[in-house]
Motif scaffolding. Sequence first.
Motif, PDB file in Angstrom:
ATOM      1  N   ALA A 282       0.832  -1.209   0.000  1.00  0.00           N
ATOM      2  CA  ALA A 282       0.000   0.000   0.000  1.00  0.00           C
ATOM      3  C   ALA A 282       0.864   1.254   0.000  1.00  0.00           C
ATOM      4  O   ALA A 282       0.526   2.258  -0.651  1.00  0.00           O
ATOM      5  CB  ALA A 282      -0.931  -0.009   1.207  1.00  0.00           C
ATOM      6  N   ASP A 283       1.984   1.220   0.712  1.00  0.00           N
ATOM      7  CA  ASP A 283       2.873   2.374   0.753  1.00  0.00           C
ATOM      8  C   ASP A 283       3.708   2.513  -0.512  1.00  0.00           C
ATOM      9  O   ASP A 283       4.147   3.615  -0.854  1.00  0.00           O
ATOM     10  CB  ASP A 283       3.829   2.266   1.955  1.00  0.00           C
ATOM     11  CG  ASP A 283       3.123   2.433   3.290  1.00  0.00           C
ATOM     12  OD1 ASP A 283       1.961   2.896   3.300  1.00  0.00           O
ATOM     13  OD2 ASP A 283       3.732   2.085   4.317  1.00  0.00           O
ATOM     14  N   GLY A 284       3.938   1.398  -1.208  1.00  0.00           N
ATOM     15  CA  GLY A 284       4.855   1.421  -2.338  1.00  0.00           C
ATOM     16  C   GLY A 284       4.220   1.477  -3.704  1.00  0.00           C
ATOM     17  O   GLY A 284       4.930   1.637  -4.712  1.00  0.00           O
ATOM     18  N   LEU A 285       2.896   1.355  -3.782  1.00  0.00           N
ATOM     19  CA  LEU A 285       2.211   1.294  -5.076  1.00  0.00           C
ATOM     20  C   LEU A 285       1.273   2.482  -5.261  1.00  0.00           C
ATOM     21  O   LEU A 285       0.814   3.085  -4.291  1.00  0.00           O
ATOM     22  CB  LEU A 285       1.396   0.003  -5.184  1.00  0.00           C
ATOM     23  CG  LEU A 285       2.146  -1.333  -5.103  1.00  0.00           C
ATOM     24  CD1 LEU A 285       1.154  -2.486  -5.153  1.00  0.00           C
ATOM     25  CD2 LEU A 285       3.173  -1.461  -6.221  1.00  0.00           C
ATOM     26  N   ASP A 286       0.957   2.743  -6.518  1.00  0.00           N
ATOM     27  CA  ASP A 286      -0.055   3.742  -6.852  1.00  0.00           C
ATOM     28  C   ASP A 286      -1.406   3.109  -7.146  1.00  0.00           C
ATOM     29  O   ASP A 286      -2.429   3.799  -7.142  1.00  0.00           O
ATOM     30  CB  ASP A 286       0.399   4.561  -8.066  1.00  0.00           C
ATOM     31  CG  ASP A 286       1.681   5.339  -7.813  1.00  0.00           C
ATOM     32  OD1 ASP A 286       1.832   5.866  -6.692  1.00  0.00           O
ATOM     33  OD2 ASP A 286       2.536   5.400  -8.712  1.00  0.00           O
ATOM     34  N   VAL A 287      -1.416   1.804  -7.439  1.00  0.00           N
ATOM     35  CA  VAL A 287      -2.661   1.109  -7.770  1.00  0.00           C
ATOM     36  C   VAL A 287      -3.243   0.482  -6.511  1.00  0.00           C
ATOM     37  O   VAL A 287      -2.532   0.270  -5.518  1.00  0.00           O
ATOM     38  CB  VAL A 287      -2.418   0.026  -8.847  1.00  0.00           C
ATOM     39  CG1 VAL A 287      -1.921   0.671 -10.134  1.00  0.00           C
ATOM     40  CG2 VAL A 287      -1.443  -1.038  -8.357  1.00  0.00           C
ATOM     41  N   PRO A 288      -4.538   0.145  -6.512  1.00  0.00           N
ATOM     42  CA  PRO A 288      -5.152  -0.469  -5.330  1.00  0.00           C
ATOM     43  C   PRO A 288      -4.548  -1.823  -4.984  1.00  0.00           C
ATOM     44  O   PRO A 288      -4.069  -2.559  -5.858  1.00  0.00           O
ATOM     45  CB  PRO A 288      -6.625  -0.610  -5.734  1.00  0.00           C
ATOM     46  CG  PRO A 288      -6.826   0.363  -6.839  1.00  0.00           C
ATOM     47  CD  PRO A 288      -5.528   0.426  -7.570  1.00  0.00           C
ATOM     48  N   VAL A 289      -4.595  -2.142  -3.704  1.00  0.00           N
ATOM     49  CA  VAL A 289      -4.124  -3.424  -3.191  1.00  0.00           C
ATOM     50  C   VAL A 289      -5.322  -4.253  -2.747  1.00  0.00           C
ATOM     51  O   VAL A 289      -6.201  -3.762  -2.027  1.00  0.00           O
ATOM     52  CB  VAL A 289      -3.157  -3.218  -2.014  1.00  0.00           C
ATOM     53  CG1 VAL A 289      -2.786  -4.560  -1.371  1.00  0.00           C
ATOM     54  CG2 VAL A 289      -1.908  -2.485  -2.469  1.00  0.00           C
ATOM     55  N   ILE A 290      -5.358  -5.507  -3.179  1.00  0.00           N
ATOM     56  CA  ILE A 290      -6.374  -6.469  -2.769  1.00  0.00           C
ATOM     57  C   ILE A 290      -5.679  -7.486  -1.873  1.00  0.00           C
ATOM     58  O   ILE A 290      -4.720  -8.136  -2.292  1.00  0.00           O
ATOM     59  CB  ILE A 290      -6.993  -7.168  -3.994  1.00  0.00           C
ATOM     60  CG1 ILE A 290      -7.615  -6.150  -4.955  1.00  0.00           C
ATOM     61  CG2 ILE A 290      -8.023  -8.212  -3.552  1.00  0.00           C
ATOM     62  CD1 ILE A 290      -7.864  -6.708  -6.348  1.00  0.00           C
ATOM     63  N   ALA A 291      -6.133  -7.626  -0.634  1.00  0.00           N
ATOM     64  CA  ALA A 291      -5.474  -8.501   0.331  1.00  0.00           C
ATOM     65  C   ALA A 291      -5.997  -9.928   0.223  1.00  0.00           C
ATOM     66  O   ALA A 291      -7.210 -10.147   0.201  1.00  0.00           O
ATOM     67  CB  ALA A 291      -5.679  -7.970   1.746  1.00  0.00           C
ATOM     68  N   ALA A 292      -5.087 -10.893   0.197  1.00  0.00           N
ATOM     69  CA  ALA A 292      -5.470 -12.299   0.085  1.00  0.00           C
ATOM     70  C   ALA A 292      -4.568 -13.147   0.966  1.00  0.00           C
ATOM     71  O   ALA A 292      -3.347 -12.978   0.969  1.00  0.00           O
ATOM     72  CB  ALA A 292      -5.367 -12.767  -1.363  1.00  0.00           C
ATOM     73  N   GLY A 293      -5.166 -14.065   1.713  1.00  0.00           N
ATOM     74  CA  GLY A 293      -4.398 -14.981   2.542  1.00  0.00           C
ATOM     75  C   GLY A 293      -4.798 -14.922   3.999  1.00  0.00           C
ATOM     76  O   GLY A 293      -4.533 -13.938   4.682  1.00  0.00           O
ATOM     77  N   GLY A 294      -5.480 -15.939   4.493  1.00  0.00           N
ATOM     78  CA  GLY A 294      -5.834 -16.005   5.903  1.00  0.00           C
ATOM     79  C   GLY A 294      -7.022 -15.163   6.307  1.00  0.00           C
ATOM     80  O   GLY A 294      -7.263 -14.988   7.497  1.00  0.00           O
ATOM     81  N   ILE A 295      -7.784 -14.650   5.354  1.00  0.00           N
ATOM     82  CA  ILE A 295      -8.960 -13.837   5.672  1.00  0.00           C
ATOM     83  C   ILE A 295     -10.200 -14.722   5.554  1.00  0.00           C
ATOM     84  O   ILE A 295     -10.500 -15.224   4.472  1.00  0.00           O
ATOM     85  CB  ILE A 295      -9.076 -12.622   4.741  1.00  0.00           C
ATOM     86  CG1 ILE A 295      -7.848 -11.723   4.879  1.00  0.00           C
ATOM     87  CG2 ILE A 295     -10.353 -11.836   5.033  1.00  0.00           C
ATOM     88  CD1 ILE A 295      -7.783 -10.608   3.850  1.00  0.00           C
ATOM     89  N   ALA A 296     -10.904 -14.898   6.657  1.00  0.00           N
ATOM     90  CA  ALA A 296     -12.070 -15.776   6.626  1.00  0.00           C
ATOM     91  C   ALA A 296     -13.239 -15.236   7.424  1.00  0.00           C
ATOM     92  O   ALA A 296     -14.255 -15.913   7.545  1.00  0.00           O
ATOM     93  CB  ALA A 296     -11.700 -17.166   7.130  1.00  0.00           C
ATOM     94  N   ASP A 297     -13.107 -14.051   7.982  1.00  0.00           N
ATOM     95  CA  ASP A 297     -14.234 -13.438   8.680  1.00  0.00           C
ATOM     96  C   ASP A 297     -14.063 -11.923   8.661  1.00  0.00           C
ATOM     97  O   ASP A 297     -13.103 -11.395   8.079  1.00  0.00           O
ATOM     98  CB  ASP A 297     -14.379 -13.977  10.099  1.00  0.00           C
ATOM     99  CG  ASP A 297     -13.195 -13.673  11.004  1.00  0.00           C
ATOM    100  OD1 ASP A 297     -12.306 -12.874  10.618  1.00  0.00           O
ATOM    101  OD2 ASP A 297     -13.149 -14.221  12.124  1.00  0.00           O
ATOM    102  N   GLY A 298     -15.010 -11.222   9.293  1.00  0.00           N
ATOM    103  CA  GLY A 298     -14.967  -9.770   9.270  1.00  0.00           C
ATOM    104  C   GLY A 298     -13.756  -9.186   9.960  1.00  0.00           C
ATOM    105  O   GLY A 298     -13.281  -8.106   9.589  1.00  0.00           O
ATOM    106  N   ARG A 299     -13.220  -9.865  10.957  1.00  0.00           N
ATOM    107  CA  ARG A 299     -12.022  -9.368  11.632  1.00  0.00           C
ATOM    108  C   ARG A 299     -10.840  -9.287  10.672  1.00  0.00           C
ATOM    109  O   ARG A 299     -10.112  -8.282  10.640  1.00  0.00           O
ATOM    110  CB  ARG A 299     -11.673 -10.266  12.827  1.00  0.00           C
ATOM    111  CG  ARG A 299     -12.709 -10.234  13.941  1.00  0.00           C
ATOM    112  CD  ARG A 299     -12.416 -11.298  14.985  1.00  0.00           C
ATOM    113  NE  ARG A 299     -12.525 -12.651  14.439  1.00  0.00           N
ATOM    114  CZ  ARG A 299     -12.306 -13.760  15.144  1.00  0.00           C
ATOM    115  NH1 ARG A 299     -11.952 -13.668  16.428  1.00  0.00           N
ATOM    116  NH2 ARG A 299     -12.443 -14.950  14.583  1.00  0.00           N
TER     117      ARG A 299
END
Length: 349
Positions: free
Chosen positions: A202-219
């Motif tokens: 997020a700090d190093g890019l100008d394009v949006p970041v989509i997070a993937a890995g270990g996300i399985a609930d709202g937290r």
Amino acid sequence: MTPTRVARFCERFGLRVPILSAPMAGACPPALAVAVAEAGGMGAAGVVLDGPERIAEWTAEFRAGSSGALQLNLWIPDEPVDDPARVAAASAFLGRFGTPGGPGPAAPVFAEQCDAVLAARPTAVSSIMGVFDAGYVARLHEAGVAWFACATTLDEALAAQEAGADAVVAQGMEAGGHRGTFDPAAAESTTVGLFALVPRLADGLDVPVIAAGGIADGRGAAAAIALGASAVQVGTALLRTPEAAIAPEWAASLTGLAPEATRTTRAYTGRLARAAPTPYVTAWAAPDAPLPAPYPQQRALVARVRRGEPAGLDRSNHWAGQSAALATAEPAGEVVTRMWREARELLSP
């Protein structure tokens, strides 16, 4: 309050919620993509194993059920590895798990797959294991199709941004399925966790970041967004849904699976991936086990045994992210809706 970047991402790609289904080859039937899209997210298909006709059929089935957002994913082909001795050793070891059947259909031609996914006109075409060439990126953008590029490091992400990616999928080492490292030999040593990777990208890019890995609930979704992601991509969280329709043995292997119990392995395809610790996967980690054959030879060897007389070989690849224990057997649309409701509550002041 939801960050403005999330609202911008949703508006740009026609979403009501910033949740994307991971494009899981072999585990994303049209019904799953429809359910996610109808809940306001982005449906997906991993089409690495599909020829043009199947890509067209799958897309037609999806569009019969939803007019929502859709992602189609392709693998950038690896440079061929010529290692006959390694292939022979892997083939002999696979003999423990059954007798091979006859050869299967020819592998799809990458250039034809690229043409087919472009003709399907999804919301986005995504890549893993590298970047598309400049000519194909230009064709995507001329057609109004976005390119989402998977990356596991900032260097990979910067290369994708330079090549014209519209967004980068930050794949943490927690993710189930294949590691997206551009260099296949570097996969074991490229193990950055998602919550270190997201702010770096997020700090190093100008394009949006989509997070993937270990996300399985709202937290998990809220945490990723707080760290700078514009959206999240979830795969293992959806595997136990009825729409995913995975093999019962695979679904059972996810139930209560501890994060530390998952294993990274090349046993299914030759490319490093995270899976449940089935007896087959565990056997390949034993001291007497050879290296699996390189990709795609290992995948072809495993497929031949499955077509023959398998004995002890998993019927399907039991991919599992480190959050597998959080996956629930409820409808996919309910998973997406609940995840975003919980995330919004956590993100609100």
